[in-house]
Design a protein around this motif. Sequence first.
Motif, short mmCIF file in Angstrom:
data_model
loop_
_atom_site.label_atom_id
_atom_site.label_comp_id
_atom_site.label_asym_id
_atom_site.label_seq_id
_atom_site.Cartn_x
_atom_site.Cartn_y
_atom_site.Cartn_z
N LYS A 66 8.18 33.91 -16.85
CA LYS A 66 8.98 35.09 -17.20
C LYS A 66 8.10 36.23 -17.69
O LYS A 66 8.38 37.40 -17.42
CB LYS A 66 10.01 34.73 -18.27
N ILE A 67 7.05 35.89 -18.41
CA ILE A 67 6.21 36.93 -18.98
C ILE A 67 5.42 37.66 -17.90
O ILE A 67 5.15 38.87 -18.00
CB ILE A 67 5.25 36.36 -20.06
N LEU A 68 5.08 36.95 -16.81
CA LEU A 68 4.31 37.57 -15.73
C LEU A 68 5.17 38.48 -14.86
O LEU A 68 4.66 39.38 -14.20
CB LEU A 68 3.64 36.50 -14.87
N THR A 69 6.46 38.23 -14.83
CA THR A 69 7.36 39.04 -14.00
C THR A 69 8.13 40.09 -14.81
O THR A 69 8.89 40.87 -14.24
CB THR A 69 8.38 38.14 -13.26
N TYR A 70 7.93 40.09 -16.13
CA TYR A 70 8.63 41.05 -16.98
C TYR A 70 8.12 42.46 -16.72
O TYR A 70 6.92 42.71 -16.64
CB TYR A 70 8.43 40.68 -18.46
N LYS A 71 9.03 43.40 -16.58
CA LYS A 71 8.68 44.78 -16.28
C LYS A 71 8.74 45.63 -17.54
O LYS A 71 9.73 46.31 -17.80
CB LYS A 71 9.58 45.33 -15.17
N GLY A 72 7.68 45.56 -18.31
CA GLY A 72 7.60 46.30 -19.55
C GLY A 72 7.02 47.69 -19.37
O GLY A 72 6.91 48.21 -18.26
N LEU A 73 6.62 48.29 -20.47
CA LEU A 73 6.10 49.67 -20.47
C LEU A 73 4.87 49.81 -19.58
O LEU A 73 4.77 50.75 -18.79
CB LEU A 73 5.77 50.09 -21.91
N SER A 74 3.94 48.88 -19.68
CA SER A 74 2.71 48.96 -18.88
C SER A 74 3.00 48.80 -17.40
O SER A 74 2.37 49.45 -16.56
CB SER A 74 1.71 47.89 -19.33
N HIS A 75 3.94 47.93 -17.07
CA HIS A 75 4.32 47.73 -15.67
C HIS A 75 4.85 49.04 -15.08
O HIS A 75 4.43 49.46 -13.99
CB HIS A 75 5.37 46.63 -15.57
N ARG A 76 5.75 49.69 -15.80
CA ARG A 76 6.34 50.94 -15.31
C ARG A 76 5.29 52.04 -15.21
O ARG A 76 5.28 52.82 -14.26
CB ARG A 76 7.50 51.36 -16.22
N THR A 77 4.39 52.09 -16.21
CA THR A 77 3.33 53.11 -16.21
C THR A 77 2.36 52.88 -15.05
O THR A 77 1.95 53.83 -14.37
CB THR A 77 2.56 53.08 -17.54
N TYR A 78 2.00 51.62 -14.82
CA TYR A 78 1.07 51.27 -13.74
C TYR A 78 1.62 51.72 -12.39
O TYR A 78 0.90 52.33 -11.59
CB TYR A 78 0.82 49.77 -13.76
N TYR A 79 2.89 51.44 -12.15
CA TYR A 79 3.47 51.81 -10.85
C TYR A 79 3.73 53.31 -10.74
O TYR A 79 3.67 53.87 -9.64
CB TYR A 79 4.71 50.98 -10.57
N PHE A 80 3.98 53.95 -11.85
CA PHE A 80 4.11 55.41 -11.83
C PHE A 80 2.78 56.05 -11.43
O PHE A 80 2.74 56.96 -10.59
CB PHE A 80 4.54 55.94 -13.21
N ILE A 81 1.67 55.56 -12.02
CA ILE A 81 0.33 56.08 -11.69
C ILE A 81 0.01 55.81 -10.22
O ILE A 81 -0.50 56.68 -9.51
CB ILE A 81 -0.74 55.44 -12.60
N SER A 82 0.32 54.60 -9.76
CA SER A 82 0.05 54.24 -8.36
C SER A 82 0.80 55.15 -7.39
O SER A 82 0.24 55.64 -6.41
CB SER A 82 0.43 52.78 -8.10
N GLU A 83 2.08 55.38 -7.67
CA GLU A 83 2.90 56.23 -6.80
C GLU A 83 2.42 57.68 -6.84
O GLU A 83 2.39 58.36 -5.82
CB GLU A 83 4.37 56.15 -7.20
N TYR A 84 2.03 58.13 -8.03
CA TYR A 84 1.53 59.50 -8.16
C TYR A 84 0.24 59.69 -7.36
O TYR A 84 0.09 60.67 -6.62
CB TYR A 84 1.29 59.82 -9.64
N LEU A 85 -0.69 58.73 -7.49
CA LEU A 85 -1.96 58.82 -6.75
C LEU A 85 -1.73 58.71 -5.25
O LEU A 85 -2.42 59.35 -4.46
CB LEU A 85 -2.92 57.72 -7.22
N LYS A 86 -0.76 57.88 -4.86
CA LYS A 86 -0.44 57.74 -3.44
C LYS A 86 0.01 59.08 -2.85
O LYS A 86 -0.37 59.45 -1.74
CB LYS A 86 0.65 56.69 -3.26
N THR A 87 0.81 59.81 -3.63
CA THR A 87 1.30 61.11 -3.17
C THR A 87 0.18 62.14 -3.14
O THR A 87 0.04 62.89 -2.16
CB THR A 87 2.42 61.61 -4.10
N VAL A 88 -0.61 62.16 -4.19
CA VAL A 88 -1.66 63.18 -4.32
C VAL A 88 -2.81 62.93 -3.34
O VAL A 88 -3.28 63.85 -2.67
CB VAL A 88 -2.20 63.23 -5.77
N LEU A 89 -3.26 61.68 -3.25
CA LEU A 89 -4.43 61.36 -2.42
C LEU A 89 -4.08 61.01 -0.99
O LEU A 89 -4.96 60.92 -0.14
CB LEU A 89 -5.21 60.22 -3.07
N ASN A 90 -2.79 60.74 -0.74
CA ASN A 90 -2.33 60.41 0.61
C ASN A 90 -3.09 59.20 1.19
O ASN A 90 -3.62 59.27 2.31
CB ASN A 90 -2.47 61.63 1.52
N LEU A 91 -3.14 58.12 0.41
CA LEU A 91 -3.84 56.91 0.83
C LEU A 91 -2.84 55.78 1.03
O LEU A 91 -1.69 55.85 0.58
CB LEU A 91 -4.87 56.50 -0.23
#
Length: 198
Positions: free
Chosen positions: A135-160
């Motif tokens: 359960k702890i590995l699949t829990y979507k806490g603050l860091s999980h949300r932040t990590y995916y926000f950064i990933s999506e932002y970089l994907k948009t900006v860098l177009n990779l």
Amino acid sequence: MHDNEYISKLTFKRKFLLTILGIIFFSLSFFIIFSSLSFDFDETGWLVLSNIENKNIFGIFGSYTSGFLLKEFGLLTPFSLAFIFLMYSFKYFKHKYISNLWFKLILILALIILSGLLSQPLHIFLNSNFFEESKILTYKGLSHRTYYFISEYLKTVLNLSNDHITIVTNLCIVIFFIITFVYIASTNFQELIFLKTI
């Protein structure tokens, strides 16, 4: 004679104060590591109310603290904090000062965020290969949300592609984490010399 007695008293007070600080940091390290090791996802704690008997070694306070660290910031965070506080305690037990302590304590907040972000790929790896039901590995806490926000932002900006974004994101997080961790954990400037080798 009087001056010598005064210096002696100051030396004793200094050693006593440093020893007390060593005990405080050692206790913090002990508390974080053992409350995290005895953490139960389903017992009453951070964002959980349960009828299950609390088995955390430090009771409800340990359950809330370890729950907050593990759920919101991932597996690496409590162990990184415990290691740093343990190093600080050993330094103080040897009656030595830690340079820029207040600045390093403030930087610990950045380290918590970085270790939380770095925990996310670790969680994915562990969940995929070893602990599918955790359960702890699949829990979507603050860091999980932040990590995916950064990933999506970089994907948009860098177009990779997803794979390239994952590599870039994780590499940047690892570099920032190592630099911050080494600086905070080091207790004097000489201990940072090995960075030249890196």
